[in-house]
Design an enzyme around this catalytic site. Sequence first.
Site, PDB file in Angstrom:
ATOM      1  CE  LYS A  13       6.831  -7.605  -9.926  1.00 25.05           C
ATOM      2  NZ  LYS A  13       7.125  -7.681  -8.658  1.00 25.05           N
ATOM      3  NE  ARG A  88      10.439  -4.339  -3.160  1.00 20.69           N
ATOM      4  CZ  ARG A  88       9.367  -4.432  -4.011  1.00 20.69           C
ATOM      5  NH1 ARG A  88       8.921  -3.998  -4.793  1.00 20.69           N
ATOM      6  NH2 ARG A  88       8.870  -5.619  -3.206  1.00 20.69           N
ATOM      7  NE  ARG A 127      -7.074  -7.141  -7.726  1.00 15.11           N
ATOM      8  CZ  ARG A 127      -5.740  -7.339  -7.809  1.00 15.11           C
ATOM      9  NH1 ARG A 127      -4.965  -8.155  -8.435  1.00 15.11           N
ATOM     10  NH2 ARG A 127      -5.155  -6.562  -6.890  1.00 15.11           N
ATOM     11  NE  ARG A 161      -5.815  -6.404  -1.581  1.00 16.92           N
ATOM     12  CZ  ARG A 161      -4.432  -6.566  -1.872  1.00 16.92           C
ATOM     13  NH1 ARG A 161      -3.843  -7.808  -2.415  1.00 16.92           N
ATOM     14  NH2 ARG A 161      -3.542  -5.800  -1.855  1.00 16.92           N
ATOM     15  NE  ARG A 172      -0.805  -1.753  -4.806  1.00 16.11           N
ATOM     16  CZ  ARG A 172      -2.232  -1.847  -4.835  1.00 16.11           C
ATOM     17  NH1 ARG A 172      -2.755  -1.260  -3.624  1.00 16.11           N
ATOM     18  NH2 ARG A 172      -2.853  -2.660  -5.554  1.00 16.11           N
TER      19      ARG A 172
END
Length: 216
Positions: A13, A88, A127, A161, A172
Amino acid sequence: MNIVLFGPPGCGKGTQAKRLQANTGLVQLSTGDMLRAAIASGSEIGNRVKDIMAEGKLVDDETVIAMLSERIDAPDCDKGFILDGFPRTLAQAEALDALLKGKELEINAVVEMTVNDEALIERISGRYSCGNCGAGYHDTFKKPETEGVCDECGGKDFDRRADDNADSVRIRLDAYRNQSAPLLPYYRERGKLIAVNGMAEMDEVEKEIKAVIKTA
Ligand SMILES: [Zn+2]
């Protein structure tokens, strides 16, 4: 033209908002950037934000709306803006509408970047990056040509991470779904909600969003 970009963490996004800003003249307004800018400006609201954050508290909706109000009035927002990360919650969406109404503005389109949860989890949790030069890699989609050696700099240390693992991503995503569940119908009922496939290639997603903006 004012739009809201909507999608789960990790859907790209922020990247899309930056691309749109670069070639539509709309200004990207991300909550985090606005908070930092408000503090740096030393304005009354900026000082309030600074105090709230110094106490380790979450900045309340009323303060965010006041900050947004100030930001939207700036001359660079003349053509419109792209909200990224706000609203949100339903309460925030309602407060935003009330704010805009007072300025004779409105949200013209809400673009929802839809994702396949399992595919997004695979994308994010795989990742990692080079610890030396920062080049990005992926367990499945972008391995270095020689295993364990960075293509760019030859470095052999890689960083991952801590929250880029499947469990964290799932948490999440769940939080996003719970929060956004009432928000999407709110915009759908008002004829503002348009879905684009957030799993497509970046260029393709950008094209889809631009097409949406043209017709909104
Ligand atoms: Zn490297």
